[in-house]
Design a protein around this motif. Structure first.
Motif, PDB file in Angstrom:
ATOM      1  N   ASN A  76       0.804  -1.229   0.000  1.00 29.68           N
ATOM      2  CA  ASN A  76       0.000   0.000   0.000  1.00 29.68           C
ATOM      3  C   ASN A  76       0.833   1.274   0.000  1.00 29.68           C
ATOM      4  O   ASN A  76       0.400   2.302  -0.521  1.00 29.68           O
ATOM      5  CB  ASN A  76      -0.942  -0.001   1.211  1.00 29.68           C
ATOM      6  N   SER A  77       2.023   1.214   0.551  1.00 26.55           N
ATOM      7  CA  SER A  77       2.846   2.424   0.648  1.00 26.55           C
ATOM      8  C   SER A  77       3.826   2.577  -0.507  1.00 26.55           C
ATOM      9  O   SER A  77       4.283   3.691  -0.787  1.00 26.55           O
ATOM     10  CB  SER A  77       3.619   2.433   1.966  1.00 26.55           C
ATOM     11  N   SER A  78       4.135   1.479  -1.177  1.00 20.35           N
ATOM     12  CA  SER A  78       5.158   1.560  -2.233  1.00 20.35           C
ATOM     13  C   SER A  78       4.692   0.981  -3.565  1.00 20.35           C
ATOM     14  O   SER A  78       4.642   1.680  -4.582  1.00 20.35           O
ATOM     15  CB  SER A  78       6.437   0.835  -1.783  1.00 20.35           C
ATOM     16  N   ILE A  79       4.357  -0.303  -3.566  1.00 18.59           N
ATOM     17  CA  ILE A  79       4.062  -0.995  -4.828  1.00 18.59           C
ATOM     18  C   ILE A  79       2.907  -0.355  -5.582  1.00 18.59           C
ATOM     19  O   ILE A  79       3.023  -0.040  -6.777  1.00 18.59           O
ATOM     20  CB  ILE A  79       3.760  -2.483  -4.567  1.00 18.59           C
ATOM     21  N   PHE A  80       1.805  -0.122  -4.904  1.00 16.05           N
ATOM     22  CA  PHE A  80       0.622   0.411  -5.591  1.00 16.05           C
ATOM     23  C   PHE A  80       0.765   1.888  -5.953  1.00 16.05           C
ATOM     24  O   PHE A  80      -0.107   2.447  -6.613  1.00 16.05           O
ATOM     25  CB  PHE A  80      -0.628   0.189  -4.742  1.00 16.05           C
ATOM     26  N   HIS A  81       1.860   2.512  -5.540  1.00  9.63           N
ATOM     27  CA  HIS A  81       2.137   3.894  -5.935  1.00  9.63           C
ATOM     28  C   HIS A  81       3.063   3.952  -7.151  1.00  9.63           C
ATOM     29  O   HIS A  81       3.338   5.036  -7.661  1.00  9.63           O
ATOM     30  CB  HIS A  81       2.780   4.660  -4.771  1.00  9.63           C
ATOM     31  N   SER A  82       3.521   2.796  -7.579  1.00 12.07           N
ATOM     32  CA  SER A  82       4.435   2.724  -8.721  1.00 12.07           C
ATOM     33  C   SER A  82       3.719   2.131  -9.930  1.00 12.07           C
ATOM     34  O   SER A  82       3.116   1.057  -9.836  1.00 12.07           O
ATOM     35  CB  SER A  82       5.659   1.862  -8.363  1.00 12.07           C
ATOM     36  N   TRP A  83       3.806   2.823 -11.052  1.00 17.51           N
ATOM     37  CA  TRP A  83       3.123   2.375 -12.277  1.00 17.51           C
ATOM     38  C   TRP A  83       3.672   1.030 -12.759  1.00 17.51           C
ATOM     39  O   TRP A  83       2.925   0.065 -12.919  1.00 17.51           O
ATOM     40  CB  TRP A  83       3.282   3.436 -13.361  1.00 17.51           C
ATOM     41  N   LYS A  84       4.960   0.941 -12.969  1.00 16.35           N
ATOM     42  CA  LYS A  84       5.552  -0.283 -13.499  1.00 16.35           C
ATOM     43  C   LYS A  84       5.478  -1.438 -12.493  1.00 16.35           C
ATOM     44  O   LYS A  84       5.220  -2.584 -12.878  1.00 16.35           O
ATOM     45  CB  LYS A  84       7.003  -0.028 -13.915  1.00 16.35           C
ATOM     46  N   ASP A  85       5.695  -1.145 -11.199  1.00 12.64           N
ATOM     47  CA  ASP A  85       5.633  -2.212 -10.195  1.00 12.64           C
ATOM     48  C   ASP A  85       4.224  -2.789 -10.092  1.00 12.64           C
ATOM     49  O   ASP A  85       4.056  -3.994  -9.884  1.00 12.64           O
ATOM     50  CB  ASP A  85       6.077  -1.683  -8.830  1.00 12.64           C
ATOM     51  N   SER A  86       3.227  -1.942 -10.218  1.00 11.71           N
ATOM     52  CA  SER A  86       1.845  -2.427 -10.145  1.00 11.71           C
ATOM     53  C   SER A  86       1.551  -3.409 -11.273  1.00 11.71           C
ATOM     54  O   SER A  86       0.859  -4.418 -11.080  1.00 11.71           O
ATOM     55  CB  SER A  86       0.873  -1.251 -10.218  1.00 11.71           C
ATOM     56  N   ILE A  87       2.079  -3.128 -12.457  1.00  8.47           N
ATOM     57  CA  ILE A  87       1.858  -4.023 -13.593  1.00  8.47           C
ATOM     58  C   ILE A  87       2.605  -5.335 -13.392  1.00  8.47           C
ATOM     59  O   ILE A  87       2.065  -6.419 -13.674  1.00  8.47           O
ATOM     60  CB  ILE A  87       2.295  -3.331 -14.903  1.00  8.47           C
ATOM     61  N   ILE A  88       3.830  -5.266 -12.874  1.00  9.97           N
ATOM     62  CA  ILE A  88       4.597  -6.491 -12.603  1.00  9.97           C
ATOM     63  C   ILE A  88       3.881  -7.357 -11.572  1.00  9.97           C
ATOM     64  O   ILE A  88       3.740  -8.570 -11.740  1.00  9.97           O
ATOM     65  CB  ILE A  88       6.015  -6.142 -12.118  1.00  9.97           C
ATOM     66  N   VAL A  89       3.419  -6.721 -10.511  1.00  8.05           N
ATOM     67  CA  VAL A  89       2.700  -7.456  -9.463  1.00  8.05           C
ATOM     68  C   VAL A  89       1.446  -8.102 -10.016  1.00  8.05           C
ATOM     69  O   VAL A  89       1.130  -9.260  -9.710  1.00  8.05           O
ATOM     70  CB  VAL A  89       2.359  -6.518  -8.291  1.00  8.05           C
ATOM     71  N   LEU A  90       0.716  -7.371 -10.860  1.00 11.73           N
ATOM     72  CA  LEU A  90      -0.509  -7.928 -11.446  1.00 11.73           C
ATOM     73  C   LEU A  90      -0.182  -9.162 -12.285  1.00 11.73           C
ATOM     74  O   LEU A  90      -0.935 -10.149 -12.269  1.00 11.73           O
ATOM     75  CB  LEU A  90      -1.212  -6.872 -12.296  1.00 11.73           C
ATOM     76  N   GLN A  91       0.910  -9.125 -13.008  1.00  8.98           N
ATOM     77  CA  GLN A  91       1.305 -10.284 -13.810  1.00  8.98           C
ATOM     78  C   GLN A  91       1.607 -11.496 -12.933  1.00  8.98           C
ATOM     79  O   GLN A  91       1.282 -12.631 -13.303  1.00  8.98           O
ATOM     80  CB  GLN A  91       2.533  -9.945 -14.657  1.00  8.98           C
ATOM     81  N   THR A  92       2.198 -11.281 -11.778  1.00  8.65           N
ATOM     82  CA  THR A  92       2.555 -12.404 -10.900  1.00  8.65           C
ATOM     83  C   THR A  92       1.339 -13.024 -10.239  1.00  8.65           C
ATOM     84  O   THR A  92       1.411 -14.166  -9.762  1.00  8.65           O
ATOM     85  CB  THR A  92       3.546 -11.960  -9.814  1.00  8.65           C
ATOM     86  N   THR A  93       0.226 -12.321 -10.182  1.00 14.37           N
ATOM     87  CA  THR A  93      -0.974 -12.873  -9.545  1.00 14.37           C
ATOM     88  C   THR A  93      -1.579 -14.007 -10.360  1.00 14.37           C
ATOM     89  O   THR A  93      -2.325 -14.832  -9.834  1.00 14.37           O
ATOM     90  CB  THR A  93      -2.045 -11.785  -9.348  1.00 14.37           C
ATOM     91  N   LYS A  94      -1.252 -14.034 -11.663  1.00 15.58           N
ATOM     92  CA  LYS A  94      -1.863 -15.014 -12.560  1.00 15.58           C
ATOM     93  C   LYS A  94      -1.591 -16.446 -12.111  1.00 15.58           C
ATOM     94  O   LYS A  94      -2.500 -17.294 -12.091  1.00 15.58           O
ATOM     95  CB  LYS A  94      -1.311 -14.786 -13.979  1.00 15.58           C
ATOM     96  N   SER A  95      -0.352 -16.724 -11.731  1.00 15.85           N
ATOM     97  CA  SER A  95       0.032 -18.094 -11.353  1.00 15.85           C
ATOM     98  C   SER A  95      -0.414 -18.451  -9.943  1.00 15.85           C
ATOM     99  O   SER A  95      -0.243 -19.614  -9.521  1.00 15.85           O
ATOM    100  CB  SER A  95       1.549 -18.263 -11.470  1.00 15.85           C
ATOM    101  N   LEU A  96      -0.973 -17.513  -9.219  1.00 17.64           N
ATOM    102  CA  LEU A  96      -1.352 -17.759  -7.822  1.00 17.64           C
ATOM    103  C   LEU A  96      -2.862 -17.700  -7.607  1.00 17.64           C
ATOM    104  O   LEU A  96      -3.334 -17.577  -6.484  1.00 17.64           O
ATOM    105  CB  LEU A  96      -0.651 -16.750  -6.914  1.00 17.64           C
TER     106      LEU A  96
END
Length: 620
Positions: free
Chosen positions: A129-149
């Motif tokens: 909430n304090s870092s990842i979701f404030h970053s454009w590119k990190d948010s997209i990377i994180v979203l991609q990793t949710t697919k396998s989980l």
């Protein structure tokens, strides 16, 4: 990329043999945790103090030494090791690539605040909430990793949080976009150092579709959800949505630009095509007709459902006038004898024509009288563009030797009611069909030639037609006659009289009426002989001379005398008499039997004659 460092102790995990991990310490290990094929020899106290699940498993297991199996932990051995190191206080680095798997594993192990304050779940949530979701590119990377989980990542609302973060940033006013993004474009003047006003400070305006490139990295289901989220949060122009869909199609569908799909997982490609069609903006013209036709070709290639293909046909038909001939080349299905799917193009043209019919029906429903019914919504310009498009398409598909005549005629007749100033395009299509299908019967040759109005051929097309050995005699004579009528109208003279057989031939529309009894229908529908064409070439040369004299070329008196002589030849009908005599005609087909003419042509339709040139007997 954002990261978070947890713990301070050095990493003391070591490997012993195949898939065996242990902690190097003075104390002997007293618990074995089996995660898939890996064994972890660890200590109960640091693990059980932070994991509710391990506490429960340990309390129900009396084996010596204590051995626990957790084969279904999200992320497998790697995720468990991150959680175990946290329990030992060892250094762990969390980033966009491992934060989701760590969060899912921590949830599985029950590492909540109720077990110990400052536990792993709390720390990961703070990082997100304090870092990842404030970053454009990190948010997209994180979203991609949710697919396998999935479905754990969905249940923990990690997917929805990522989508909301990305959609929110995509809707930010472009003047406030101050983070890095990927955008493939031509370099601007100031980037090339060519801007005379550049003072060393880059002040580039952010494009409205700056977010498109990164979203193309997402799988289609996530891309669809993000785009829907963006559309929900802001009113975007159809242009921006179009660019997003185009970029995704070209990135994810190999061969899309060539109107096909080259290999890969067809089920996956089908889902991609269906989703893109579903996401298309509703506004007419927001997506180019060329892109829509590529989508239709892709839908046919991956065998999408009829609903998807019907939607594409409907949308293409609404803006068919924007298409090009190359856009309409839809490959026929495997096993078909023909090269192209002509029936698909027919359906598109039918949809184009339905717009006019719909407008009329709506007028009737509103209670208008028939004579007050408003006209269809199709403009004359749109109809003319579609007619020319169909003519060009027919010319190209006629090169297919397996194309049935019925498909050619059916498609041509669909636009036959459109008012066109010229029929040169249709003539080229007919000539190409006759060239590639020399074995068709006389009746078929007559049927296809009836599509053309000889009065609407240009001077250049007339010159070619008179020399065209593939045309029936009926058509060749008609072409020459109407060119003579046009020449007479241009010069202000009366139309010359014709033999009775010629008058009878031209009394019907497009040469469909029967000729005089001396000349059978079969004679008129036969291909013109070489002798007849030579006679007609002489007639055409006479018209050229007459045109030159009318245009005032400053010719000598000798030339003018020759022109006068040629015009007299035309009016005396000797050439037509020769033509008819070559078919064995007598009596009523002689020149003396003709007392009337078909009528003079509209002067506005007259075209200037051009010098006769040596030509091939086909139109390219």
């Amino acid at each position: 990329m954002k990261f978070m460092k947890l713990g301070s102790k050095p990493d003391s995990f070591q490997t012993d043999g195949n898939n065996v991990r242990y902690v190097a310490a003075d104390l002997e290990t007293d618990i074995i945790v089996n995660v898939g094929d890996s064994k972890f020899h660890l200590h109960k106290f640091p693990l059980l103090s932070k994991s509710a699940r391990l506490q429960k498993l340990a309390n129900t297991n009396e084996s010596k030494p204590l051995e626990i199996h957790i084969s279904d932990i999200p992320g497998g051995p790697a995720a468990f090791e991150i959680c175990a190191k946290f329990c030992y206080g060892m250094t762990v680095i969390l980033n966009a690539y491992n934060v989701v798997v760590s969060r899912c594993a921590a949830e599985y192990l029950g590492m909540h605040e109720s077990i110990e304050k400052g536990n792993l779940i709390y720390k990961i949530d703070v990082f997100l909430n304090s870092s990842i979701f404030h970053s454009w590119k990190d948010s997209i990377i994180v979203l991609q990793t949710t697919k396998s989980l999935l479905p754990v990542s969905e249940d923990l609302k990690l997917v929805s949080q990522c989508i909301d973060s990305i959609a929110t940033k995509a809707c930010v006013d472009v003047s406030k976009v101050d983070w890095s993004y990927t955008y493939n474009r031509k370099k601007l003047a100031e980037e090339n150092g060519n801007d005379p006003n550049w003072n060393g400070v880059r002040n580039r305006q952010v494009p409205k579709d700056w977010w498109v490139e990164e979203l193309c990295e997402l799988e289609i289901d996530l891309f669809k959800r993000v785009l829907m989220g963006i559309k929900t949060k802001a009113v975007l122009s159809g242009e921006v949505i179009r660019e997003a869909l185009k970029a995704y199609a070209y990135r994810r569908l190999p061969g899309f630009n060539k109107g096909m799909i080259q290999g890969g997982d067809m089920a996956k490609h089908r889902s991609t095509v269906d989703a893109i069609v579903w996401l298309l903006p509703a506004e007419k013209g927001s997506v180019s007709c060329s892109f829509l036709l590529k989508l239709l070709k892709a839908a046919i290639y991956v065998n999408s459902g009829e609903t998807t293909k019907d939607e594409m046909v409907k949308r293409i038909g609404q803006q068919l006038e924007e298409a090009s001939v190359n856009d309409l080349f839809i490959q026929a299905a495997e096993g078909e004898a023909t090269m192209y799917d002509v029936n698909a193009v027919k359906r598109i043209v039918e949809e184009f024509l339905r717009k006019d019919q719909t407008a009329e029906i709506q007028s009737l429903e509103e209670g208008h009288e028939i004579q007050e019914r408003r006209p269809g919504i199709l403009s004359d310009a749109s109809k003319l563009m579609v007619a020319k498009l169909v003519d060009g398409y027919l010319t190209e598909i006629s090169k297919d030797p397996n194309l049935p005549l019925s498909r050619f005629v059916d498609l041509a007749e669909m636009v036959s009611g459109f008012s066109r100033p010229g029929h040169d395009g249709l003539y080229r299509a007919i000539d190409m069909f006759l060239k590639e299908h020399p074995g068709i019967s006389k009746s078929e040759r007559k049927r296809i030639c009836k599509l053309m109005d000889c009065k609407k051929l240009s001077v250049e097309a007339c010159m070619h037609a008179v020399q065209n050995e593939r045309l029936p005699l009926r058509v060749v004579v008609q072409v020459l006659f109407f060119e003579q009528v046009r020449a007479a109208a241009s010069s202000g003279t009366s139309t010359p009289d014709l033999p009775k057989g010629m008058k009878d031939l031209n009394s019907g529309s497009h040469g469909s009426s029967r000729s005089a009894t001396t000349y059978t229908e079969e004679d008129w529908d036969a291909v013109a002989s070489a002798e007849e064409l030579r006679a007609l070439k002489g007639e055409l040369a006479s018209l050229r001379l007459a045109s030159s004299e009318r245009n005032g070329d400053g010719k000598s008196n000798v030339d003018k005398a020759a022109v006068s002589k040629m015009r007299g030849l035309l009016n005396s009908k000797k050439v037509f008499a020769k033509l008819f005599s070559s078919k064995g005609g007598q009596g009523e087909n002689s020149g003396s039997d003709s007392s009337g003419s078909l009528g003079s042509a509209n002067p506005e339709e007259a075209a200037k004659s051009t010098p006769l040139r040596n030509r091939r007997h086909s139109v390219s």
